[in-house]
Design a protein around this motif. Structure first.
Motif, short mmCIF file in Angstrom:
data_model
loop_
_atom_site.label_atom_id
_atom_site.label_comp_id
_atom_site.label_asym_id
_atom_site.label_seq_id
_atom_site.Cartn_x
_atom_site.Cartn_y
_atom_site.Cartn_z
N ILE A 34 8.42 3.74 -9.29
CA ILE A 34 7.08 3.31 -9.77
C ILE A 34 7.35 1.61 -11.03
CG2 ILE A 34 6.18 2.81 -12.17
CD1 ILE A 34 5.90 6.13 -12.00
N ASN A 35 8.49 1.56 -10.78
CA ASN A 35 9.67 -0.15 -11.48
C ASN A 35 9.24 -0.56 -10.56
OD1 ASN A 35 9.06 0.43 -13.63
ND2 ASN A 35 11.31 0.92 -13.99
N THR B 106 -9.22 -4.08 -3.40
CA THR B 106 -10.27 -3.94 -3.34
C THR B 106 -9.83 -2.69 -2.48
OG1 THR B 106 -11.13 -5.66 -3.54
CG2 THR B 106 -12.70 -4.04 -2.22
N LYS B 107 -9.41 -2.32 -1.65
CA LYS B 107 -8.86 -1.33 -0.37
C LYS B 107 -8.43 0.03 -1.60
CE LYS B 107 -6.24 0.12 3.52
NZ LYS B 107 -5.54 -0.36 4.73
N VAL B 108 -7.74 0.46 -2.13
CA VAL B 108 -6.76 0.67 -2.61
C VAL B 108 -6.95 0.86 -4.68
CG1 VAL B 108 -5.99 1.25 -1.08
CG2 VAL B 108 -4.78 -0.10 -3.17
N GLU C 25 1.09 -1.07 0.14
CA GLU C 25 0.05 0.00 0.20
C GLU C 25 0.75 1.11 -0.16
OE1 GLU C 25 -3.35 -0.03 3.03
OE2 GLU C 25 -2.56 -2.37 3.11
N VAL C 26 1.67 1.38 0.76
CA VAL C 26 2.91 2.48 0.51
C VAL C 26 3.46 2.37 -0.28
CG1 VAL C 26 5.48 2.88 1.85
CG2 VAL C 26 2.89 2.06 3.49
N LEU C 27 4.20 1.29 -0.91
CA LEU C 27 4.94 1.39 -2.48
C LEU C 27 3.33 2.17 -3.19
CD1 LEU C 27 6.60 -1.76 -2.88
CD2 LEU C 27 7.53 0.53 -1.95
N LEU C 28 3.08 1.60 -3.13
CA LEU C 28 1.47 2.22 -4.68
C LEU C 28 1.33 3.12 -4.21
CD1 LEU C 28 -0.20 1.48 -7.03
CD2 LEU C 28 -2.28 0.76 -5.37
N GLY C 29 0.69 4.06 -2.95
CA GLY C 29 0.95 5.34 -2.80
C GLY C 29 1.89 6.74 -3.51
N LEU D 163 5.53 -1.69 -9.23
CA LEU D 163 4.76 -2.61 -9.87
C LEU D 163 5.72 -4.17 -10.19
CD1 LEU D 163 5.01 0.15 -13.65
CD2 LEU D 163 2.98 -0.89 -11.61
N GLN D 164 6.58 -4.50 -10.11
CA GLN D 164 6.98 -5.33 -9.74
C GLN D 164 6.66 -6.49 -8.45
OE1 GLN D 164 11.81 -5.47 -8.87
NE2 GLN D 164 10.99 -7.01 -7.59
N GLN D 165 6.03 -5.52 -7.46
CA GLN D 165 5.84 -6.09 -6.17
C GLN D 165 4.52 -6.44 -6.50
OE1 GLN D 165 8.22 -7.24 -3.91
NE2 GLN D 165 9.57 -6.64 -4.59
N ILE D 166 3.57 -5.51 -6.68
CA ILE D 166 2.41 -5.42 -7.30
C ILE D 166 1.92 -7.17 -7.93
CG2 ILE D 166 0.19 -5.01 -8.97
CD1 ILE D 166 1.11 -2.23 -8.16
N ASP D 167 3.00 -7.57 -9.15
CA ASP D 167 2.78 -8.80 -9.62
C ASP D 167 3.21 -10.01 -9.07
OD1 ASP D 167 2.41 -7.28 -12.24
OD2 ASP D 167 4.24 -8.00 -12.89
N THR D 168 4.37 -9.42 -7.50
CA THR D 168 4.22 -10.97 -7.10
C THR D 168 3.91 -10.91 -6.11
OG1 THR D 168 7.16 -10.04 -6.82
CG2 THR D 168 6.10 -10.99 -5.45
#
Length: 765
Positions: free
Chosen positions: A510-511, A533-535, A459-463, A514-519
Motif C-alpha cells: 500500500i505504501n 481516468t481509466k482506474v 495500474e498493477v501496483l494500485l490493483g 501510494l508513493q508511486q502515485i505521487d511520483t
C-alpha cells in the motif's frame, strides 16, 4: 541418505553404470530445453523398464477439470496441466531380429551419460550384450538447437563388436501420448492429420479445449563409417497419430552404423495453423542447409555466448561449481526471455508436477537472475507478462467478492486465470500479490528504468494495493487492522490469523503504491491523468488505504523479542528440528497433514522471507534474533527455502552455515535432498541458488542507484567470480581471499561500494 551417483565435474553432469532404479531420476537431471521446447532424458530406443516419458512445448497447456467431490464459490474451474507433447525423439532399433532394450539385455557395460553444460549437449554411451550374445557399442548425442528453437538433433551410432549385424532403425513421431498425471486417464491431443512427404514425416495434432495446433516432424539420414548412404526407407507407415519409417542397414563387426535424425515442433502460437506443415518443412530445410556439423558448431557458439554472461566460476570446490552451473544451465534452458507471452514454470521442461506456467516464484526468485544476466528488456518482459494479465487478476478477485478494481494475481496460471486446486493456497496464499509489487520495485531499483511504472506498472501496483485494503478488517479488540484466514509462505500452517509476512507485505504494498502515485502525478502528469481516468483514482480511497497501512497489526512477543509468524505460533511445541529423529524426515512424507499443521515446523522462510524482501527496514540485530528463533524450527522441505537462509546466514557472517545452505540449494536435485527428483527438477529455486552467491557471498545490493558489495568467501573456496549487467554496463566481480576486484565492460566509469568504501571502476575496453 542422499543420492550420490552424479560424478563431480565442473562443466558436466556425469552418470556411470546402468542402474534401473535410478532411470527416472536421471531422466529429470539430464533434461534438455531451449526455451521453446524441452524433454526429459528418455532413451531414444524402446525401454520397457520404469520410465517417465515427457516432452513439453512452451506455452501449450490443457484446462483439466479439477478432480474434487465438492465445489465452492470462487473455486478455480480447472487445473492447467503442462502437457506431455508428441514424441519426436523415438528410434526403435532391431539388431539381428532382437529389439534393443536396456531393460532386457543380458548385460549393459560401460554405461555413461553426460550432460555437457558448456555446450548444451546430451551424450550417452554403453556396451550391451543382447540375449543372442551379440555385443554392440552404442554412442548417442542429442541437442536442442539454441538458435533454431523449433529443431532438435540426434546422432545415434551402433557398432557391433563380435559379429556382423543387420540393423533395422525405425524412427517415428507419435502424438498418441498421455500425461502421467492425468486425472481421468484421458488423452489431451486430438489427431488432425499425418503426412509423409518424401522422407519427411509429419503428425499434426490439436489440444482439446485450448486448440493449440502442433506439427511434430522428422527427417532421417543413414551413415556407415561416417559416409552418407543413399538408403531409402524399406517401409513407411502412418496411422492417425503416428508416422514411422524403416531403414535396414547391414554392417560388419566394428563398422559403425549411424542414424541422424532432425525433429521438433512447430506451433500455431507462432505460425498460421493452416500452414504448419510448410513451416515444419522450412525448419527442416534450414537444418539440411546447415548440416549436422554446422548445427553442432552453432550450438557450441550459442552456449559460449550464454555462459560468457551468466557463468559463476568457483575456485577450489568442484561440487559447489558443478551445482551452480547446473542451476544456471537449467535456467537458461527453460527461459530465454525472447517471448513476453512465456514465463518460468516450476518444473520447466522436466516434469508435469504442479501444472501451470507461472507461480510467484518468478517474481520472488527468478527476476533477479534474468535481470542481471540478460538485459533490461528480458526483465521487463517478465513484468509485462503480469501487466497483460491484470484484467484476469481483477476477475480472480471479483470471484472472491472483491470490488473496485482490486486485483488478486493467481497462485498458478497459464493465461492469468487462477487454476490452482488446493483451497488453502488458492484462497489464502495471497502473499503472491506482494511478490509482484516487489518485483516492480526491484526492477526499477536495479535498472533505473523510470518508464515502466507510469506506462504500465502503476495500474498493477494500485490493483494490488486495493486488494490488501479490502482484505483486512478492523479489530475493535486490538484497535488495529487484522488479516484473518491466510496461508503464508510456510505451507505447513494453513488458515492462520495475522501471518507476519502477509501483514507486512500488505503495509509495504500500500505504501509503495501510494508513493508511486505521487511520483507519477508529479513527474508524468499525462500518464497520471490517463491512469486516473481509466482506474478511477480518488483521494478518499487513497486516504483509507493509508489508514490501513498506518494501523495494521503485527503479532509480536515481548518475551522472545521477535515478530510472530502468526497469532497462535507460541501455542505450539517449539522443539527444534535438530531433536527430530531422522527417520521422521522429511515430515511431508512421513507425517499426516494434520500432525504437520499442528507442529511448529516451518517448510520454508516465512517471517524471514519478509526480512529478505525488506532488509533495509530492519537492523542486522533484528535479523539475527529472528534468524536464531525461526531457522532451528525450519525443515527446509521447500526448494525455495535454503537460498533465503544462505543469503541471511552470509549477511550475518555465519559462513559455514551459509555454505551448507548453499550446497543444499545448489545440489537440491543433483543430490535429491527431498527424494522427489524423479518427478522433475526445481527450476525456479535454481534462481535462488544464483542469488545465494551474488546476494549472499557477494553481498550485492543496490542502494541509492549504486552497487554495494560485502563479499564473504566460504572457507572451502579459494575464490569466485560473477558478472552482472547493471544499467547496460557489464561488471565482473572477482572475489579472492582478502581482495575483491572488478572488471568493467562499458563506456563510463562505474561507482561501487565495498563494505561502505567508495571505489570507481574504469572501463577495461
Amino acid at each position: 541418505m542422499n543420492q550420490d551417483y552424479i560424478i563431480p565435474n565442473e562443466w558436466s553432469i556425469i552418470e556411470e553404470g546402468f542402474e534401473k532404479d535410478r532411470v527416472k531420476s536421471s531422466e529429470s537431471i539430464f533434461s534438455l530445453g531451449n526455451g521453446a521446447m524441452g524433454q526429459r532424458a528418455n532413451f531414444e530406443e524402446l525401454y520397457t523398464g520404469d520410465t517417465f516419458q515427457g516432452s513439453y512445448i512452451a506455452g501449450v497447456y490443457y484446462p483439466d477439470k479439477t478432480k474434487v467431490g465438492w465445489w465452492k464459490n470462487g473455486y478455480p474451474e480447472y487445473f492447467a496441466k503442462v502437457l506431455n507433447a508428441p514424441v519426436w525423439i523415438g528410434i526403435n532399433i532391431e539388431i539381428n531380429g532382437e529389439q534393443l532394450d536396456l531393460n532386457t539385455c543380458k548385460e549393459v557395460k560401460n554405461f555413461k551419460r553426460e550432460l555437457n553444460m558448456k555446450e548444451g549437449l546430451l551424450d550417452r554411451s554403453f556396451v550391451a550384450i543382447l540375449p543372442s550374445g551379440l555385443e554392440i557399442e552404442v554412442n548417442v548425442r542429442r541437442f536442442l538447437a539454441a538458435d533454431l528453437d523449433e529443431l532438435g538433433v540426434i546422432k545415434y551410432d551402433i557398432k557391433p563388436l563380435n559379429g556382423d549385424a543387420k540393423i533395422i532403425y525405425t524412427p517415428y513421431v507419435d502424438a498418441g501420448v498421455k500425461n502421467e498425471d492425468a486425472n481421468w486417464e484421458e488423452t489431451f491431443w486430438e489427431p488432425i492429420t499425418s503426412e509423409i512427404i518424401g522422407e519427411q514425416g509429419f503428425v499434426q495434432a490439436r489440444t482439446f479445449k485450448t486448440h493449440f495446433n502442433v506439427v511434430t516432424f522428422m527427417e532421417n539420414e543413414i551413415f556407415i563409417n561416417n559416409e552418407k548412404q543413399s538408403i531409402a526407407p524399406s517401409a513407411q507407415q502412418k496411422t492417425e497419430t503416428k508416422v514411422q519409417f524403416t531403414y535396414e542397414v547391414e554392417v560388419k563387426a566394428n563398422e559403425v552404423a549411424t542414424i541422424q535424425k532432425f525433429g521438433g515442433y512447430v506451433v500455431s502460437t507462432n505460425h498460421n495453423e493452416n500452414e504448419l506443415i510448410s513451416a515444419a518443412q522450412n525448419v527442416l530445410a534450414q537444418a539440411n542447409d546447415l548440416g549436422y556439423e554446422q548445427l553442432l558448431i552453432n550450438q557450441k557458439e550459442a552456449w559460449a555466448k550464454t555462459w560468457e554472461m551468466s557463468d559463476i566460476a568457483i575456485d577450489g570446490d568442484t561440487e559447489a561449481q558443478q551445482g551452480i552451473r547446473f542451476n544456471i544451465f537449467q535456467l537458461n534452458q527453460t527461459y530465454s526471455g525472447k517471448d513476453a507471452r512465456l514465463n518460468i514454470g516450476p518444473k520447466g521442461f522436466t516434469g508435469e508436477k504442479y501444472g501451470g506456467s507461472t507461480y510467484w516464484d518468478t517474481e520472488a526468485y527468478c527476476l533477479p537472475f534474468y535481470m542481471a544476466t540478460k538485459n533490461q528488456e528480458v526483465a521487463r518482459n517478465l513484468l509485462t507478462y503480469r501487466y497483460n494479465q491484470l484484467d484476469k487478476a481483477i476477475e480472480n478477485a471479483e470471484k472472491l467478492g472483491f470490488k473496485g478494481g482490486a486485483a488478486l494475481y493467481p497462485m498458478v496460471t497459464m493465461n492469468g486465470e487462477e487454476c490452482h486446486n488446493e483451497w488453502e493456497i488458492t484462497f489464502e496464499e495471497i502473499h503472491r500479490n506482494a511478490a509482484i509489487s516487489f518485483a516492480i520495485f526491484n526492477y526499477t531499483r536495479f535498472t533505473g528504468d523510470q518508464t515502466y511504472i507510469p506506462e504500465a506498472g502503476l495500474e498493477v501496483l494500485l490493483g494490488i494495493a486495493r486488494f490488501w485494503h479490502q482484505r483486512v478488517n478492523w479489530s475493535a479488540d486490538k484497535q488495529k487492522f487484522v488479516m484473518l484466514g491466510v496461508t503464508g509462505p510456510n505451507e505447513y500452517e494453513n488458515n492462520v490469523n495475522n501471518n507476519f509476512h502477509s501483514n507486512y507485505c500488505a503495509q509495504w504494498c500500500i505504501n509503495y503504491a501510494l508513493q508511486q502515485i505521487d511520483t507519477v502525478k508529479t513527474n508524468y502528469p499525462q500518464d497520471y491523468e490517463r491512469i486516473a481516468t481509466k482506474v478511477n483514482i480518488n483521494a478518499d480511497e487513497l486516504a483509507a488505504m493509508k489508514n490501513v497501512a498506518d494501523n495494521i497489526y503485527f503479532p509480536y512477543s515481548e518475551e522472545k523479542g521477535v515478530y510472530l509468524q502468526q497469532d497462535g505460533f507460541l501455542d505450539k511445541d517449539l522443539t527444534p528440528v535438530s531433536e527430530l529423529d531422522k527417520v521422521e524426515r522429511p515430515i511431508n512424507q512421513k507425517w499426516s497433514w494434520d500432525r504437520i499443521l499442528r507442529s511448529a515446523y516451518i517448510k520454508q522462510a516465512d517471517t524471514l522471507q519478509a526480512f529478505y524482501y525488506f532488509e533495509e527496514d530492519f537492523t542486522k540485530e533484528e535479523l539475527e534474533k529472528h534468524f536464531d528463533f525461526y531457522e532451528p524450527l525450519t525443515v527446509h522441505e521447500s526448494s525455495l527455502s535454503p537460498c533465503v537462509h544462505s543469503i541471511q546466514a552470509a549477511t550475518l557472517g555465519r559462513m559455514e552455515q551459509a555454505y551448507t545452505f548453499y550446497l543444499r540449494t545448489s545440489r537440491l536435485d543433483l543430490d535429491d535432498y527431498n527424494k522427489e527428483v524423479h518427478e522433475g527438477l526445481h527450476i525456479t529455486s535454481m534462481a535462488g541458488t544464483w542469488m545465494s552467491i551474488v546476494e549472499g557471498f557477494g553481498g550485492m545490493r543496490v542502494k541509492n542507484d549504486t552497487l554495494h558489495f560485502e563479499p564473504r568467501l566460504p572457507e572451502q573456496w579459494k575464490g569466485f567470480s560473477f558478472k552482472i549487467n547493471f544499467r547496460n554496463q557489464i561488471l565482473k566481480v572477482i572475489v579472492n581471499k582478502g581482495e575483491t576486484t572488478f572488471e568493467l565492460e562499458g563506456t563510463e566509469p562505474l561507482e561501487v561500494y565495498v563494505f561502505g568504501e567508495k571505489s570507481v571502476v574504469q572501463p577495461s575496453i
